[in-house]
Scaffold this active site. Structure first.
Site, mmCIF file in Angstrom:
data_model
loop_
_atom_site.group_PDB
_atom_site.id
_atom_site.type_symbol
_atom_site.label_atom_id
_atom_site.label_comp_id
_atom_site.label_asym_id
_atom_site.label_seq_id
_atom_site.Cartn_x
_atom_site.Cartn_y
_atom_site.Cartn_z
ATOM 1 N N GLY A 674 -19.314 -6.600 46.081
ATOM 2 C CA GLY A 674 -18.507 -5.524 46.623
ATOM 3 C C GLY A 674 -17.629 -4.902 45.553
ATOM 4 O O GLY A 674 -17.366 -5.498 44.499
ATOM 5 N N CYS A 675 -17.149 -3.695 45.814
ATOM 6 C CA CYS A 675 -16.357 -2.968 44.819
ATOM 7 C C CYS A 675 -15.018 -3.650 44.558
ATOM 8 O O CYS A 675 -14.663 -3.933 43.407
ATOM 9 C CB CYS A 675 -16.157 -1.530 45.275
ATOM 10 S SG CYS A 675 -15.497 -1.375 46.957
ATOM 11 N N TYR A 676 -14.260 -3.921 45.631
ATOM 12 C CA TYR A 676 -12.988 -4.623 45.472
ATOM 13 C C TYR A 676 -13.206 -6.000 44.851
ATOM 14 O O TYR A 676 -12.422 -6.456 44.013
ATOM 15 C CB TYR A 676 -12.312 -4.795 46.832
ATOM 16 C CG TYR A 676 -11.406 -3.672 47.261
ATOM 17 C CD1 TYR A 676 -10.325 -3.279 46.475
ATOM 18 C CD2 TYR A 676 -11.607 -3.016 48.476
ATOM 19 C CE1 TYR A 676 -9.477 -2.267 46.888
ATOM 20 C CE2 TYR A 676 -10.765 -1.997 48.900
ATOM 21 C CZ TYR A 676 -9.700 -1.623 48.101
ATOM 22 O OH TYR A 676 -8.851 -0.628 48.505
ATOM 23 N N ALA A 677 -14.274 -6.674 45.285
ATOM 24 C CA ALA A 677 -14.535 -8.028 44.790
ATOM 25 C C ALA A 677 -14.843 -8.017 43.300
ATOM 26 O O ALA A 677 -14.424 -8.913 42.558
ATOM 27 C CB ALA A 677 -15.684 -8.657 45.569
ATOM 28 N N GLY A 679 -13.792 -5.749 40.948
ATOM 29 C CA GLY A 679 -12.566 -5.516 40.197
ATOM 30 C C GLY A 679 -11.618 -6.696 40.241
ATOM 31 O O GLY A 679 -11.005 -7.057 39.225
#
Length: 863
Positions: A674-677, A679
């Site tokens: 995932g994107c948040y994960a 970063g």
């Protein structure tokens, strides 16, 4: 009996919990879905409360009482916090027309009109817009019989001559008007849609006369109704292309609507409240078609409309995700079906056949069993190895029950006085689809008494209380049992349980027994990933994108367009079928709507090298199963969260900067993070071995992260000068980050008013005095020294600098005065390195290309 807490299983909330529940509902639920706000005093006027993108007006005289009635009605049907969360998670996550298709039997309108209208009014007042389609069979039969005409059927289909068609049309219009009028009397805007939705050909003109076979569904009248804030009320009348009206069975028409809209719920309302077993007279609660369909259709009582209904439902479910189901219920149980786990009436789903085994050799393969056992908490945490457990089973007297894909596996040891449920490992899909209930029903059938242990923090603890006769709490674990009435046997059970807890405490083990637990796998990124494989392949690679209408799909197409070797071979989107793929210049590609059989054929023809699943969560599994069943040479990457928590022997986790690149390169299936994960992991990982507490991640994403379906989280007007917090605990990325770095984290996401890009502020507690600020900066620079897509700076990174670029920028390092907390900031483009760019990295590695092939150098910060 040893002293500890003896628990009594209850199925209702006690007074204290009820107060907490009501409080949480008032704070988090009512504000989200009530048609008007709860305010005091009641005399305050309520005006222009916006629901979705339609406007709803409630008068000051009835607004408060209507809302109060709605909330009371909801509380009567939702009895647990989990079911409130289910409502919020599912029914606020889809477009309004995707909530539910409800087929209403004609007898319901005649006999239960008030109850039906009240239930639909309730849904309307909580902001939900089901698509309602009704029949009129009993009314037609009654009118024909009054005229001395015997209704005529073949295979459950009404033979409709011109005279019968006139009666059918008149009855449909009358019943439609009755329902719309009843709704409007309850303050519900309803729109009669009696034609213009279904286009059909003759089913068999010589045999059935004026009976239609639906060829297409026109969505616009339904969508326009919902957009205007009105419930669409449909008949099943269809027309030919030339305008001839045709009769279509309402069950068949409802199925066609479900195929087009793919709703969360498909509900058939009839006066019997389900399918009645003609032999026993009892209502059938569940039908698993894969296991029961053939035998069911041979039953003497399955005939006429019942046979047609079951056949049509099977054909419908064959083309929907395996998680889909159809409920046949009475009108009184509608809210229970929509808002609770237990449901009502008859549920029909594809399901799986359950297989009973008593030896390891009976499983499809040792590897298949090994992968299933990896979901067990004790095994995934490293406290127990799969190999040692399998050796233990080889010498044990056990029996196992599992569905065909091993999504739910129960292992029962029979070498004790009361058999023990030793392992019960279930995927999220198994819980969601109630496969767990199927397995447990078989356990109850085969074992009159059973015991098992669960962590008191288990997410499904209420389910276990519901299944048990008694329970006993000790040391964070709960012993459950059923089928035991002898007090001496219970005492012995509890004593053995307490001894095992004391032994575990002595060994400093705080984990649960593993049964039903849901703990993360501990892993560490404190060491660097393996060297980057050299790109040696220069052969063309053919990519097929499934579900490519979103932002990620568009960005991936753009990257492939600039790739030296990759090309788009197929792109599938039901909404865009027939349109040209924009911004792709290598060749002309037309959007398709690939079905299961199409994908199987392409895989058999070796027409695709890489499948990209750009689908919502819980949707791609049927496609993956189809591709794997061919045993072809292609590879798969999944952009959803479905496979981020499974064993890496099955799905490699595609974060090249932190994971083993060789593992990704050799994988046949890759789970894109995932994107948040992404970063967050890159921001925390250099400090993993210094963590001394709970890291917190404050994240703000541009509204592209909320997807393309309309909602306040991607409405620029609503977001103007605004910031929206959401899912502030237990977000799926919180689980993902925690599982991958081996430490629990607290993650709090927000949506900002810009389009793309994520800003992360991460607070990491460390051992006091263990690092200086200079050591921290040096640590990060050394950690990412050779990583092209990770740029470490001293200053705080800004979102405006990262938008449209292909990496992560980490900086803004701050050590507090007490030297026990580090704050690190990071930015990442959620659509690129957070999704499409990372997907391309993984494809490159798996195809043997250079890892950064196709990624524009001028869009990488620091290069």
């Amino acid at each position: 009996m040893p002293s500890a807490s003896l628990l009594v299983s209850t199925k209702r909330l006690n007074a204290s919990k009820f107060q907490k529940f009501v409080s949480s509902l008032n704070k988090s639920t009512i504000a989200g879905f009530a048609s008007v706000p709860l305010r005091a005093p009641p005399s305050v006027a309520f005006t222009r409360k916006k629901v979705g993108y339609s406007k709803r007006y409630v008068s000051s005289t009835n607004g408060f009482s209507a809302t109060r009635s709605t909330v009371i009605q909801l509380l009567n049907n939702i009895s647990t916090k989990r079911e409130v969360e289910q409502y919020l998670k599912y029914f606020t996550s889809v477009s309004q027309q995707q909530f539910a298709v409800i087929k209403v039997g004609g007898a319901i309108i005649s006999d239960n009109l008030h109850e039906l209208a009240s239930c639909l009014a309730f849904l309307y007042h909580v902001g939900l817009y089901p698509i309602v389609l009704h029949g009129t069979g009993p009314q037609v039969n009654g009118r024909l019989e009054a005229q001395g005409i015997e209704p005529d059927y073949i295979d459950g289909i009404r033979i409709t001559d011109e005279h019968t068609m006139a009666v059918v049309r008149k009855c449909f219009l009358e019943q439609n008007l009755k329902l719309v009028t009843a709704l409007e009397q309850l303050g519900v805007r309803a729109r009669p849609i009696t034609s213009g939705v279904f286009t059909a050909d003759y089913l068999d003109k010589d045999k059935y006369k004026l009976v239609g076979n639906i060829k297409s569904v026109t969505k616009e009248p339904i969508e326009a109704s919902i957009k205007a804030g009105a419930l669409p009320i449909l008949t099943s009348l269809a027309e030919t292309a030339s305008g001839q009206m045709l009769n279509v069975n309402a069950d068949v028409a409802a199925g066609e609507l479900a195929r087009v809209f793919e709703p969360l719920k498909i509900v058939y309302l009839n006066e019997k409240g389900g399918i009645i077993n003609g032999s026993t007279g009892e209502k059938i609660s569940m039908i698993n078609l894969d296991e029961e369909y053939d035998d069911l259709m041979k039953q003497s009582w399955v005939k006429y409309g019942t046979k047609l209904k079951i056949r049509e439902i099977k054909e419908l479910l064959d083309y929907l995700p395996r998680s889909s189901s159809v409920a046949i219920i009475n009108v009184q149980d509608l809210q229970k079906e929509l808002f609770t786990d237990s449901g009502a009436g008859t549920m029909i789903r594809r399901g799986y056949k359950l297989v009973k085994r008593s030896s390891i050799g009976e499983f499809p393969s040792a590897d298949a069993l090994r992968k299933a056992l990896q979901r067990d908490a004790g095994i995934s945490s490293g406290k127990e190895s799969v190999a040692s457990y399998l050796r233990y089973l080889e010498n044990s007297d056990f029996v196992s029950y599992a569905d065909e894909p091993l999504e739910a596996v129960a292992i029962v040891k029979k070498d004790t006085n009361v058999p023990t449920l030793d392992k019960f490992v279930c995927s999220d899909a198994a819980w969601l689809n109630n496969v767990t209930d199927n397995v447990f029903n078989v356990l109850r059938r085969d074992f009159p008494a059973l015991q098992w242990v669960v962590s008191e923090n288990d997410a499904n603890i209420a389910w276990h209380f519901d299944k048990s006769q008694g329970s006993y709490l000790k040391g964070g674990k709960v012993l459950f049992w059923y089928g035991i009435d002898d007090i001496n046997t219970i005492s012995e059970l509890v004593e053995n349980f307490v001894k095992s807890c004391d032994t575990a405490s002595t060994l400093n083990s705080s984990a649960s027994s593993g049964v039903f637990a849901n703990k993360k796998s501990a892993r560490s990124y404190s060491t660097r990933s393996t060297p980057r494989p050299e790109g040696v392949n220069t052969n063309p690679g053919r990519v097929a994108l499934i579900g490519a209408r979103g932002y990620t799909g568009k960005n991936l197409v753009s990257l492939i367009n600039g790739h030296p070797y990759l090309e788009v071979a197929h792109v599938s989107s039901r909404e865009l079928k027939g349109q040209k793929l924009q911004d792709y210049t290598k060749s002309e590609i037309i959007y398709e709507s690939l079905q299961i059989q199409d994908i199987r054929k392409l895989e058999e023809q070796n027409a695709v090298d890489f499948w990209v699943m750009a689908l919502p969560n819980k949707v791609c599994e049927p496609f993956v199963e189809t591709i794997q069943s061919v045993h072809g040479k292609s590879k798969i990457i999944d952009l959803s969260a479905d496979h981020r928590f499974v064993s890496e022997s099955d799905w490699a986790y595609g974060l090249p900067e932190l994971n083993d690149r060789a593992k990704i390169a050799n994988a046949a299936k890759i789970a894109n993070p995932g994107c948040y994960a992404t970063g967050s992991q890159l921001t925390i990982s250099p400090l993993t071995k210094y963590i001394n507490g709970l890291p917190t991640v404050f994240g703000v994403s541009g509204y592209s992260g909320a997807g393309t379906k309309p909602s306040p989280k991607n409405d620029p007007k609503f977001l103007n000068n605004n910031l929206i917090p959401y899912a502030l605990s237990d977000h799926i990325h919180e689980r993902e980050i925690s599982a991958r770095i081996g430490h629990n984290v607290a993650f709090m996401p927000h949506v900002g008013q810009w389009f793309q890009g994520i800003s992360l502020t991460v607070s990491i507690p460390i051992k006091k005095g263990s690092l200086s600020i200079d050591e921290i900066r040096k640590l990060y620079r050394n950690f990412y020294e050779d990583e092209k897509l990770v740029h470490v700076i001293d200053d705080i990174p800004l979102v405006k600098d990262i938008e449209g670029t292909h990496g992560v920028v980490i900086g803004g390092f701050k050590l507090n005065d007490a030297e026990d907390r580090v704050v690190v900031c990071a930015t990442i483009d959620n659509l690129l390195k957070g999704a499409a760019t990372q997907c391309l990295q993984n494809i490159n590695l798996a195809m043997g290309y250079g890892e950064y092939a196709g990624i524009p150098e001028n869009k990488i910060i620091g290069v």
